[in-house]
Design an enzyme around this catalytic site. Sequence first.
Site, PDB file in Angstrom:
ATOM      1  N   ALA A 148      -3.120  -1.297   1.075  1.00  0.00           N
ATOM      2  CA  ALA A 148      -3.290  -0.472  -0.327  1.00  0.00           C
ATOM      3  C   ALA A 148      -3.972   0.647  -0.065  1.00  0.00           C
ATOM      4  O   ALA A 148      -4.495   1.412  -1.133  1.00  0.00           O
ATOM      5  CB  ALA A 148      -4.050  -1.325  -1.425  1.00  0.00           C
ATOM      6  N   ALA A 149      -3.614   1.640   1.120  1.00  0.00           N
ATOM      7  CA  ALA A 149      -4.311   2.732   1.307  1.00  0.00           C
ATOM      8  C   ALA A 149      -3.590   4.094   0.939  1.00  0.00           C
ATOM      9  O   ALA A 149      -4.108   5.169   0.818  1.00  0.00           O
ATOM     10  CB  ALA A 149      -4.741   2.993   2.709  1.00  0.00           C
ATOM     11  N   GLY A 150      -2.227   3.899   0.839  1.00  0.00           N
ATOM     12  CA  GLY A 150      -1.287   4.856   0.514  1.00  0.00           C
ATOM     13  C   GLY A 150      -1.865   5.573  -0.920  1.00  0.00           C
ATOM     14  O   GLY A 150      -2.085   5.132  -1.929  1.00  0.00           O
ATOM     15  N   GLY A 170      -0.125   5.539   8.415  1.00  0.00           N
ATOM     16  CA  GLY A 170       0.804   4.783   8.587  1.00  0.00           C
ATOM     17  C   GLY A 170       0.363   3.279   8.673  1.00  0.00           C
ATOM     18  O   GLY A 170      -0.799   2.957   8.796  1.00  0.00           O
ATOM     19  N   THR A 171       1.647   2.409   8.264  1.00  0.00           N
ATOM     20  CA  THR A 171       1.194   1.217   7.973  1.00  0.00           C
ATOM     21  C   THR A 171       0.715   0.426   9.257  1.00  0.00           C
ATOM     22  O   THR A 171      -0.370  -0.532   8.945  1.00  0.00           O
ATOM     23  CB  THR A 171       2.695   0.152   7.581  1.00  0.00           C
ATOM     24  OG1 THR A 171       3.827   0.738   8.470  1.00  0.00           O
ATOM     25  CG2 THR A 171       3.096   0.854   6.148  1.00  0.00           C
ATOM     26  N   GLY A 175       0.520  -3.678  -1.062  1.00  0.00           N
ATOM     27  CA  GLY A 175      -0.072  -3.977  -2.200  1.00  0.00           C
ATOM     28  C   GLY A 175       0.670  -3.316  -3.540  1.00  0.00           C
ATOM     29  O   GLY A 175       0.401  -3.530  -4.676  1.00  0.00           O
ATOM     30  N   ASP A 176       1.943  -2.560  -2.996  1.00  0.00           N
ATOM     31  CA  ASP A 176       2.787  -2.094  -4.108  1.00  0.00           C
ATOM     32  C   ASP A 176       4.045  -2.871  -4.403  1.00  0.00           C
ATOM     33  O   ASP A 176       4.890  -2.160  -4.982  1.00  0.00           O
ATOM     34  CB  ASP A 176       3.169  -0.371  -3.874  1.00  0.00           C
ATOM     35  CG  ASP A 176       4.146  -0.499  -2.510  1.00  0.00           C
ATOM     36  OD1 ASP A 176       4.102  -1.523  -1.587  1.00  0.00           O
ATOM     37  OD2 ASP A 176       4.370   0.560  -2.180  1.00  0.00           O
ATOM     38  N   ARG A 185       4.394  10.154  -5.328  1.00  0.00           N
ATOM     39  CA  ARG A 185       5.692  10.230  -6.235  1.00  0.00           C
ATOM     40  C   ARG A 185       5.184   9.565  -7.852  1.00  0.00           C
ATOM     41  O   ARG A 185       6.055   9.842  -8.789  1.00  0.00           O
ATOM     42  CB  ARG A 185       6.822   9.817  -6.014  1.00  0.00           C
ATOM     43  CG  ARG A 185       7.830  10.599  -4.986  1.00  0.00           C
ATOM     44  CD  ARG A 185       8.969   9.833  -4.395  1.00  0.00           C
ATOM     45  NE  ARG A 185       8.607   8.950  -3.388  1.00  0.00           N
ATOM     46  CZ  ARG A 185       9.565   8.035  -2.937  1.00  0.00           C
ATOM     47  NH1 ARG A 185      10.876   7.959  -3.475  1.00  0.00           N
ATOM     48  NH2 ARG A 185       9.035   7.329  -2.074  1.00  0.00           N
ATOM     49  N   ARG A 195     -19.694  -6.101 -64.387  1.00  0.00           N
ATOM     50  CA  ARG A 195     -18.876  -4.868 -64.599  1.00  0.00           C
ATOM     51  C   ARG A 195     -18.995  -4.357 -65.917  1.00  0.00           C
ATOM     52  O   ARG A 195     -19.712  -5.044 -66.717  1.00  0.00           O
ATOM     53  CB  ARG A 195     -17.383  -5.240 -64.233  1.00  0.00           C
ATOM     54  CG  ARG A 195     -16.840  -6.218 -65.426  1.00  0.00           C
ATOM     55  CD  ARG A 195     -15.346  -6.751 -65.465  1.00  0.00           C
ATOM     56  NE  ARG A 195     -14.958  -7.856 -66.146  1.00  0.00           N
ATOM     57  CZ  ARG A 195     -14.523  -8.819 -66.171  1.00  0.00           C
ATOM     58  NH1 ARG A 195     -14.114  -9.130 -64.880  1.00  0.00           N
ATOM     59  NH2 ARG A 195     -14.273  -9.594 -67.190  1.00  0.00           N
TER      60      ARG A 195
HETATM   61  C1  UD1 Z   1       7.922   0.134   4.446  1.00  0.00           C
HETATM   62  C2  UD1 Z   1       8.514  -0.345   5.786  1.00  0.00           C
HETATM   63  C3  UD1 Z   1       9.826  -0.427   5.485  1.00  0.00           C
HETATM   64  C4  UD1 Z   1      10.069  -1.524   4.557  1.00  0.00           C
HETATM   65  C5  UD1 Z   1       9.440  -1.275   3.245  1.00  0.00           C
HETATM   66  C6  UD1 Z   1       9.473  -2.165   2.085  1.00  0.00           C
HETATM   67  C7  UD1 Z   1       6.943   0.776   7.453  1.00  0.00           C
HETATM   68  C8  UD1 Z   1       6.932   1.884   8.321  1.00  0.00           C
HETATM   69  N1  UD1 Z   1       8.184   0.681   6.715  1.00  0.00           N
HETATM   70  O1  UD1 Z   1       8.240   1.467   4.301  1.00  0.00           O
HETATM   71  O2  UD1 Z   1      10.299  -0.955   6.864  1.00  0.00           O
HETATM   72  O3  UD1 Z   1      11.375  -1.809   4.277  1.00  0.00           O
HETATM   73  O4  UD1 Z   1       7.928  -0.869   3.478  1.00  0.00           O
HETATM   74  O5  UD1 Z   1       8.790  -1.584   1.041  1.00  0.00           O
HETATM   75  O6  UD1 Z   1       6.184   0.104   7.446  1.00  0.00           O
HETATM   76  N2  UD1 Z   1      -0.038   2.027   3.308  1.00  0.00           N
HETATM   77  C9  UD1 Z   1      -1.464   2.081   3.928  1.00  0.00           C
HETATM   78  N3  UD1 Z   1      -1.688   2.968   4.931  1.00  0.00           N
HETATM   79  C10 UD1 Z   1      -0.901   3.996   5.306  1.00  0.00           C
HETATM   80  C11 UD1 Z   1       0.365   3.776   4.778  1.00  0.00           C
HETATM   81  C12 UD1 Z   1       0.869   2.829   3.909  1.00  0.00           C
HETATM   82  O7  UD1 Z   1      -2.288   1.359   3.541  1.00  0.00           O
HETATM   83  O8  UD1 Z   1      -1.365   4.689   6.111  1.00  0.00           O
HETATM   84  C13 UD1 Z   1       0.354   1.150   2.561  1.00  0.00           C
HETATM   85  C14 UD1 Z   1       0.802   1.713   1.065  1.00  0.00           C
HETATM   86  O9  UD1 Z   1      -0.270   2.057   0.181  1.00  0.00           O
HETATM   87  C15 UD1 Z   1       1.876   0.616   0.525  1.00  0.00           C
HETATM   88  C16 UD1 Z   1       2.415   0.064   2.084  1.00  0.00           C
HETATM   89  O10 UD1 Z   1       1.268   0.159   2.970  1.00  0.00           O
HETATM   90  O11 UD1 Z   1       1.312  -0.085  -0.043  1.00  0.00           O
HETATM   91  C17 UD1 Z   1       3.735   0.566   2.365  1.00  0.00           C
HETATM   92  O12 UD1 Z   1       3.917   1.836   2.757  1.00  0.00           O
HETATM   93  P1  UD1 Z   1       4.892   2.733   2.420  1.00  0.00           P
HETATM   94  O13 UD1 Z   1       4.553   4.230   2.782  1.00  0.00           O
HETATM   95  O14 UD1 Z   1       5.397   2.691   0.800  1.00  0.00           O
HETATM   96  O15 UD1 Z   1       5.940   2.211   3.211  1.00  0.00           O
HETATM   97  P2  UD1 Z   1       7.733   2.282   3.040  1.00  0.00           P
HETATM   98  O16 UD1 Z   1       7.939   3.744   3.433  1.00  0.00           O
HETATM   99  O17 UD1 Z   1       8.019   1.811   1.552  1.00  0.00           O
HETATM  100 CA    CA Z   2       6.931   1.602  -0.362  1.00  0.00          CA
END
Ligand code: UD1
Ligand code: CA
Length: 459
Positions: free
Chosen positions: A10-12, A81-82, A104-105, A16, A441
Site C-alpha cells: 500500500a505504498a503507492g 516497485g512491488t 491494498g487497492d 491518477r 395562553r
Molecule cells: C501489478 C502487477 C501486474 C498485475 C497487477 C494486478 C507488478 C510489476 N505488476 O501491476 O502484473 O496484473 O498488479 O493489479 O507487480 N506498491 C507499493 N510500492 C511500490 C509500488 C507499488 O507498495 O513501490 C503497491 C501499490 O500501492 C499497489 C500495489 O503495490 O497497492 C500494486 O501496484 P501497482 O503500481 O498498482 O501495480 P500494477 O501496475 O497494477
Molecule cells: Ca494497480
Amino acid sequence: MKQTAVLILAAGRGTRMRSELPKVLHHAGGRTMLASVLAAARAAGFEPGAIGVVAGYCADAIRGAVAPLGVKVTIQEPQLGTGHAVMAAEGWWRAYERLIIVHGDMPMLSAATVRGLAAALGGDVAAVLATASPAEPRAYGRIIREGNDVIAIVEERQATPAQLALRELNAGFYGFQTAALAPALAALGTANPHGEYYLTDTIAILAKQGKRVAAFALADADECLGVNDRAELARLDQSLRRRKAQSLLQSGVTIQLPDTVVIDPDVEVGPETVIEAGVQLLGTTRLGRGCHVRAYSVITDCEIGDQVLIRQHCVMERARVAAGALLGPFTRLREGADIGAAAHIGNFVEVKKTQVGAGSKANHLAYLGDAHIGSGANIGAGTITCNYDGVDKHPTTIGDFAFVGSNSTLVAPVVIGPGAYIGAGSVITENVPEDALAVGRGRQAIKAGWARRRKKRTP
Ligand code: UD1
Ligand code: CA
C-alpha cells in the site's frame, strides 16, 4: 518459525486518483479499500500480528488507519516497485515460513482466496499466484505457462503481440515459501520500462531454479478488479454494494431495485424485512426481522427492533427503535433518540436524546429534545421542548398517558405529571401536577360585528 503471514502492499501514491489522500484510503463499498483487504485477511483467520502493511506515500495516514489494530506497518521509501515493497518488509516476514502478498487497492479480495493461496503452498510448490480472465485485460501481467506450471509473468508493456493475446492474467495476489522468496527478491533487477523492481519477475527466477509455481484460478473474476482512478473506484463501489445486497437477498431480505440501495458491510438485517428503493443503511445499523423500510430513508448506526415500519424519507442516526414502532414519513431521529415499542413518530418530528415510552405518539411537526416521555402519551402537532436557554440544556419530563395539546411550548426544565392535560397553544413554564389541566395562553377576545363594520368602511 511461525507459519503464515499476510503482507498488504500500500505504498503507492495512485497518481491518477488526483488526490491528497493515498489511494488505498479512498472508500469503496462503505470502507477504505485497505480496510476491505484487511477484513479479508482477518476473515481468513489471520490475527492482526500476522498481517503487515507496506506504506510509503502518506505513510502517516496509513499508519494512523491500521497501526491501532495491531498490524505491522513497514515504510518503503522511496517506492521502487512491488518487488522493492516486499523487500522493504523482509525483516518482518523472515520469521514466517509462508507469505501471502496482496495489493491494498483491490478491495474485492475474498477470505476464500487468501485461504486458497495459503493452502496451495503445500508440498513442493514454492509460489502460487491468483489468476483471472477479466473482461478488460488492460494493464495486467500475462501468465506464461509450460504445461501445468507457471514459468513467468510478463508485464503488459514488455509483452510480445502473442503474449498480449493471452487471457490468463495476474490478479495481484500471491503466496510464497519465504525460503524461496528471499533469494528470488535478491536476484531482481530493474531492466524494465519503469526501472522498478517487479515482484512479478520473481516467478521467472523461481521457475529457472526449477522451483514449482502453481496457479490459483479466482472463483470470482471480479476479485481482480483494482482501482487506478475515480471511475474505477465508482465501479468497484457498485460491485461491493451489489455483493452486500446479494448476501442479504440470500439471507431472506427483500430488496426492491438492489442497485439503488447503499448498505455498508457491517449492517445486519433480519429476515422478512423489506427494503425499498433508494434506502441507505450505514455504519453499524442493525434491523430486526419483518421490518419495512420505505423509499429514500437514510439510517446510520441505529438499532431497530422487529416489525418496525419506517416510511419514506426518514433520516436517523445513533437512535434505537423498539419492536412495532411506526416512523415517518420525514422523521428525523438524532443521537440518543430511544423510541419505545409500538410508538408512533410522524412527519417532520425531530427527536434528540429523548426516550419515548411504549405506545406514545408524536405524529406531526414537533421537536423533542432532552426529554423523557412515558408510555401512552400523546404529543400534539407542533409541540416544542425548549431545552436550550442559550447556555445550558435542560430536561423535560412527560408522564404516562399525558396529553400535550397542539402547538405547546414546554420550557425546560419542566415536569408534566402522568395523565395531565395541556391546552393547545400553551407556553408551559411551571410543573404540571398529575391529572391536572394546564392552560398557558392569552385569553380569546370577541368583538361582535367588528368585521362587518370594517368591510363597510373600506370601498
Ligand atoms: C501489478 C502487477 C501486474 C498485475 C497487477 C494486478 C507488478 C510489476 N505488476 O501491476 O502484473 O496484473 O498488479 O493489479 O507487480 N506498491 C507499493 N510500492 C511500490 C509500488 C507499488 O507498495 O513501490 C503497491 C501499490 O500501492 C499497489 C500495489 O503495490 O497497492 C500494486 O501496484 P501497482 O503500481 O498498482 O501495480 P500494477 O501496475 O497494477
Ligand atoms: Ca494497480
